[in-house]
Design an enzyme around this catalytic site. Structure first.
Site, PDB file in Angstrom:
ATOM      1  N   GLU A 324      60.228  11.767  75.473  1.00 19.69           N
ATOM      2  CA  GLU A 324      60.878  11.429  76.737  1.00 19.69           C
ATOM      3  C   GLU A 324      61.247  12.669  77.549  1.00 19.69           C
ATOM      4  O   GLU A 324      61.378  12.602  78.763  1.00 19.69           O
ATOM      5  CB  GLU A 324      62.132  10.582  76.493  1.00 19.69           C
ATOM      6  CG  GLU A 324      61.825   9.142  76.156  1.00 19.69           C
ATOM      7  CD  GLU A 324      63.014   8.216  76.345  1.00 19.69           C
ATOM      8  OE1 GLU A 324      64.160   8.709  76.421  1.00 19.69           O
ATOM      9  OE2 GLU A 324      62.799   6.998  76.404  1.00 19.69           O
ATOM     10  N   HIS A 350      49.763  11.376  51.407  1.00 22.57           N
ATOM     11  CA  HIS A 350      48.785  10.410  50.912  1.00 22.57           C
ATOM     12  C   HIS A 350      48.349   9.441  52.015  1.00 22.57           C
ATOM     13  O   HIS A 350      47.689   8.435  51.724  1.00 22.57           O
ATOM     14  CB  HIS A 350      49.368   9.623  49.735  1.00 22.57           C
ATOM     15  CG  HIS A 350      49.716  10.488  48.569  1.00 22.57           C
ATOM     16  ND1 HIS A 350      48.874  10.670  47.496  1.00 22.57           N
ATOM     17  CD2 HIS A 350      50.819  11.253  48.317  1.00 22.57           C
ATOM     18  CE1 HIS A 350      49.440  11.499  46.621  1.00 22.57           C
ATOM     19  NE2 HIS A 350      50.616  11.854  47.096  1.00 22.57           N
ATOM     20  N   LYS A 464      59.955  -1.020  83.409  1.00 22.40           N
ATOM     21  CA  LYS A 464      61.186  -1.793  83.615  1.00 22.40           C
ATOM     22  C   LYS A 464      61.122  -2.582  84.919  1.00 22.40           C
ATOM     23  O   LYS A 464      61.599  -3.730  84.989  1.00 22.40           O
ATOM     24  CB  LYS A 464      62.394  -0.863  83.616  1.00 22.40           C
ATOM     25  CG  LYS A 464      62.761  -0.312  82.242  1.00 22.40           C
ATOM     26  CD  LYS A 464      64.021   0.535  82.312  1.00 22.40           C
ATOM     27  CE  LYS A 464      64.427   1.049  80.935  1.00 22.40           C
ATOM     28  NZ  LYS A 464      65.648   1.878  81.001  1.00 22.40           N
TER      29      LYS A 464
END
Length: 478
Positions: A324, A350, A464
């Site tokens: 951000e 792994h 938004k």
């Protein structure tokens, strides 16, 4: 060896970035002007809270105040009164509350989750009240809008209430600067209704914008109307830096985390990061090397890989901090950004290390190592007749983990794969404050070096603006 070591024992080892085929001294010397400007900017923000070019999402000048957070002083965000009030809430939770549910997303969730994981660990909610020193169980919600998980949480609270057989009380902590953030507010309302229907006693704490009058937010107004205690989401501190404010510290308070030691660690790191000498400032060196690695050497993906299960949330917190803050348009109109990836050792050796070791040369791996573990649990000599098991029997598990880190770093370095290591003497509140505040300053410095505003997030506003009308359309369809 190229390493910065502080008096606390904290160290940042960048040998495996400035290796043969890696960043060279000339790269740093060519950046001296940028470094000097970044240092001047850090001095200015400490002094006045001003970062050139930074505006709020409303387009207004906005102070940047995270540098003051480690200092418990009158007039600061973390004043003595704020700390006393948090501690009083902790005592209340210890004496009166059986379970806490924290509703937050982004920085309102990730920072507090780190404090919880480091202090409480995975099995906190399974411990007895005595083992928890009478502090309540704690659950996180509101960091997604997953109805299945929220219903399961309500069911769990109902089971706990039934098992206690009476005098069971829940504390709901709802964290939202505006009070209209969809994820925490929707989950809060669902859980509150569930508790009402089940006849479970509860109280609500609001953590929101502290302003009253014309600037009063929805949640602040609701809290005043309902007479809920109010804690602050302060001005001048973005959510990704807010773990050092009441937003994150409130989680520490209700679990008995050592808040003052955490802030002391941040203060110690802040003092270390005030020098303009790059070889003595861990945050500045961290930022500079990663900036050069990305811009000149194409290493624009960062694998954040602490070794220890309880540190996975530290990696998740750092991912938000980096993504951000730095994924932005630069002042010259070009684009900057480094893609962060969550990993944890040894688990992801792994799962991801194949790509780190033989994939594209576009990554830098940031290890976090704890020198001394809390546990001295070792592998017993019960299968020594099997040579492959005898090879590590008798060794502490922590030694095996740190040796795996060393092997991983050496393997990466052997093929010019950039990596660096932050080491903490031990995992406690003080050293957690150190490392988290170091990364806050590193992000500040890198933003200055790259020419981006590390304190806004205009890209988040795009979705938004689309989400609201889409949700409204669903309501119209019903």
């Amino acid at each position: 060896m190229k390493k910065i070591t502080l008096s606390s024992g904290f160290s940042f080892d960048y040998t495996n970035i400035m290796m043969d085929g890696g960043v060279v001294q000339q790269d740093i010397e060519e950046s001296f002007e940028r470094i000097a400007n970044a240092v001047k900017a850090s001095e200015r923000v400490r002094r006045s809270g001003v970062v050139d070019g930074h505006l709020s999402k409303d387009g207004e000048p906005e102070a940047v105040l995270f540098p003051q957070l480690p200092y418990i002083e009158e007039g600061n965000i973390n004043s003595p009164a704020v700390l006393h009030r948090l501690e009083a809430l902790g005592k209340h939770a210890q004496a009166e509350i059986d379970a806490v549910v924290s509703f937050g997303i982004g920085g309102s969730y990730l920072g507090g989750k780190v404090l919880f994981d480091v202090h409480c660990g995975e099995f906190w909610n399974s411990m007895s009240a005595e083992e928890r020193n009478q502090y309540p169980r704690l659950y996180f919600s509101g960091n997604n809008v997953d109805g299945d998980r929220t219903e399961a949480l309500i069911d769990q609270l109902c089971r706990e209430a039934q098992a206690k057989g009476g005098n069971y009380k829940v504390m709901l902590i709802v964290i939202s600067k505006s009070g209209s953030t969809i994820e925490p507010m929707s989950n809060f309302m669902v859980v509150e209704q569930g508790l009402r229907e089940a006849g479970i006693d509860y109280e609500v704490i609001a953590v929101t914008d502290p302003h009253e009058g014309e600037k009063e937010t929805l949640l602040h107004g609701l809290a005043v109307e309902k007479n809920w205690p109010i804690f602050s989401v302060p001005d001048g501190v973005g959510g990704r830096f807010s773990v050092f404010t009441e937003v994150g510290l409130i989680i520490g308070a209700v679990t008995g985390f050592a808040i003052r030691e955490f802030l002391d660690g941040a203060k110690s790191m802040d003092e270390a990061c005030q020098t303009g000498i790059v070889t003595e400032n861990p945050a500045l060196m961290n930022a500079l090397l990663k900036y050069i690695a990305a811009e000149k050497y194409g290493r624009n993906i960062e694998i954040m890989m602490p070794y220890g299960d309880n540190l996975k949330s530290l990696s998740e917190w750092y991912v938000q901090l980096l993504a951000e803050s730095l994924g932005k348009e630069q002042k010259d109109g070009s684009r900057y950004g480094r893609t962060p990836v969550v990993a944890v050792g040894t688990t992801d050796m792994h799962a991801q290390t194949q790509e780190h070791q033989e994939g594209r040369y576009n990554k830098i791996v940031s290890f976090v190592r704890i020198a001394k573990g809390k546990s001295d649990l070792g592998v017993p000599h019960i299968y020594d007749t099997y040579s492959k098991l005898a090879a590590f029997s008798g060794l502490p598990l922590h030694t095996i983990m740190n040796t795996a880190l060393e092997a991983n770093a050496e393997a990466l370095t052997s093929d010019n794969r950039f990596n660096c290591t932050v080491e903490l003497p031990q995992l406690n509140a003080f050293h957690l404050g150190e490392i988290m505040f170091m990364y806050c300053w590193a992000i500040f410095y890198e933003g200055q070096l790259a020419g981006v505003d590390a304190f806004n997030q205009p890209g988040v506003e795009v979705y938004k603006k689309l989400l609201g009308p889409k949700l409204a359309a669903h309501k119209e369809d019903k």
